[in-house]
Scaffold this active site. Structure first.
Site, PDB file in Angstrom:
ATOM      1  N   THR A  50       2.431  15.669   0.109  1.00  0.00           N
ATOM      2  CA  THR A  50       2.972  16.416   1.026  1.00  0.00           C
ATOM      3  C   THR A  50       3.211  17.157   1.610  1.00  0.00           C
ATOM      4  O   THR A  50       4.336  18.077   0.885  1.00  0.00           O
ATOM      5  CB  THR A  50       3.854  15.082   1.466  1.00  0.00           C
ATOM      6  OG1 THR A  50       3.438  13.943   1.412  1.00  0.00           O
ATOM      7  CG2 THR A  50       3.776  15.799   3.385  1.00  0.00           C
ATOM      8  N   ARG A  98      -2.686   1.966   5.171  1.00  0.00           N
ATOM      9  CA  ARG A  98      -1.510   2.459   4.808  1.00  0.00           C
ATOM     10  C   ARG A  98      -0.489   4.163   5.549  1.00  0.00           C
ATOM     11  O   ARG A  98      -1.852   4.320   5.230  1.00  0.00           O
ATOM     12  CB  ARG A  98      -1.175   2.497   3.273  1.00  0.00           C
ATOM     13  CG  ARG A  98      -0.559   2.980   2.672  1.00  0.00           C
ATOM     14  CD  ARG A  98       0.217   4.594   2.652  1.00  0.00           C
ATOM     15  NE  ARG A  98       1.246   4.098   1.879  1.00  0.00           N
ATOM     16  CZ  ARG A  98       2.339   5.468   1.652  1.00  0.00           C
ATOM     17  NH1 ARG A  98       1.039   6.607   1.942  1.00  0.00           N
ATOM     18  NH2 ARG A  98       3.115   5.751   0.864  1.00  0.00           N
ATOM     19  N   ASP A 133       5.992   8.017   4.696  1.00  0.00           N
ATOM     20  CA  ASP A 133       7.399   8.369   5.610  1.00  0.00           C
ATOM     21  C   ASP A 133       6.733   9.591   6.160  1.00  0.00           C
ATOM     22  O   ASP A 133       7.626   9.595   7.576  1.00  0.00           O
ATOM     23  CB  ASP A 133       7.952   7.993   4.499  1.00  0.00           C
ATOM     24  CG  ASP A 133       7.345   9.153   3.477  1.00  0.00           C
ATOM     25  OD1 ASP A 133       6.370   9.357   2.804  1.00  0.00           O
ATOM     26  OD2 ASP A 133       8.348  10.426   3.170  1.00  0.00           O
ATOM     27  N   GLY A 156       6.443   7.433  -0.383  1.00  0.00           N
ATOM     28  CA  GLY A 156       6.521   6.596   1.095  1.00  0.00           C
ATOM     29  C   GLY A 156       7.089   5.443   1.364  1.00  0.00           C
ATOM     30  O   GLY A 156       8.241   5.649   2.265  1.00  0.00           O
TER      31      GLY A 156
HETATM   32  N1  ASP Z   1       5.031  10.810   1.328  1.00  0.00           N
HETATM   33  C1  ASP Z   1       3.831  10.711   1.445  1.00  0.00           C
HETATM   34  C2  ASP Z   1       3.796   9.057   1.456  1.00  0.00           C
HETATM   35  O1  ASP Z   1       3.689   8.249   1.034  1.00  0.00           O
HETATM   36  C3  ASP Z   1       3.067  11.016  -0.902  1.00  0.00           C
HETATM   37  C4  ASP Z   1       4.292  12.143  -0.739  1.00  0.00           C
HETATM   38  O2  ASP Z   1       4.511  13.104  -0.249  1.00  0.00           O
HETATM   39  O3  ASP Z   1       4.115  12.582  -1.963  1.00  0.00           O
HETATM   40  O4  ASP Z   1       2.404   9.147   2.317  1.00  0.00           O
END
Ligand code: ASP
Length: 244
Positions: A114, A142, A145, A168
């Site tokens: 992210t 999907r 977070d 997430g």
């Molecule tokens: N948190 C992000 C998600 O689950 C992915 C990540 O930050 O690695 O979509």
């Protein structure tokens, strides 16, 4: 904050905007959120045409009565002043090859990531935001977070602004960003104590990895992660420090 995140959304090397991780079907579904320390927030999920999801999230915060919009329509993206792209714009050759490798090998690690930023001004006002393409091979629809206020992002003036990255689902289950804030606000912990306690309680116990960046009301900054690596940079008064 939006300018920093927007630049990373445009950069195909990062998992946000162009160059985002691909869904199982090879498409891109982007999530983003923003929260200001006075309690306002905006977020978008399952975005497939807006060049800069973070700017659409800001528009949701500033110009609609809502906090979270999934699949925002084209008119809203245009009203936010954000360019509408063909969905193919977001799909890079590197991500196509990566998905092929992942689909061909059950053991291949999934990729995620992210981009996020937290800013504090001289009056102590805080804003946090983030943007992502989620996890490679994720099922269509999907949502991680990133657009969930309190899971991936949180800000409260005088206390802390937080932007997270990582698995997430665990960050949602553990309300990670809000948990760090709560340990500080109600438990009197420092940001470093709070972040490491939250990671131990909510991420390590779930076998999940990730990290966060934080800026506090009194001007300190923190990078905390239980992942093997996390890239971040910090700038104050024209001086920039890079953490790897
Ligand atoms: N948190 C992000 C998600 O689950 C992915 C990540 O930050 O690695 O979509």
């Amino acid at each position: 904050m939006c300018a920093a995140v927007g630049a990373l959304e445009d950069d195909p090397l990062f998992n946000a905007g162009r160059g985002a991780a691909l869904t199982l079907q090879g498409t891109v579904e982007l999530d983003a959120s923003i929260m200001t320390g006075d309690g306002q927030a905006g977020a978008v999920a399952v975005v497939d045409r807006a060049r800069s999801p973070i700017r659409v999230a800001r528009h949701v915060m500033e110009a609609t009565p809502h906090v979270l919009l999934a699949s925002p329509d084209d008119a809203l993206v245009e009203a936010a002043g954000v360019e509408l792209m063909d969905p193919d714009y977001f799909v890079t050759e590197a991500r196509r090859r990566q998905l092929e490798r992942i689909l061909a090998d059950e053991e291949a690690p999934l990729t995620h990531g992210t981009v996020g930023a937290v800013a504090r001004d001289s009056a102590g006002r805080i804003v946090a935001g983030m943007s992502t393409g989620g996890i490679s091979k994720q099922l269509r629809g999907r949502i991680g977070d990133t657009p969930i206020i309190g899971a991936g992002t949180w800000a409260r003036d005088g206390v802390v602004g937080i932007s997270c990255t990582g698995d997430g689902e665990a960050f949602i289950q553990g309300a990670v960003a809000h948990d760090v804030f709560a340990r500080m606000a109600y438990g009197g912990q420092s940001v470093a104590e709070a972040a490491s306690s939250t990671f131990a309680a909510e991420c390590d116990t779930r076998g999940s990895t990730g990290g966060l960046i934080a800026a506090t009301g009194d001007g300190s900054v923190l990078l905390c992660h239980n992942s093997a690596m996390m890239l971040a940079a910090f700038s104050q008064d024209g001086e920039t420090v890079t953490w790897v």
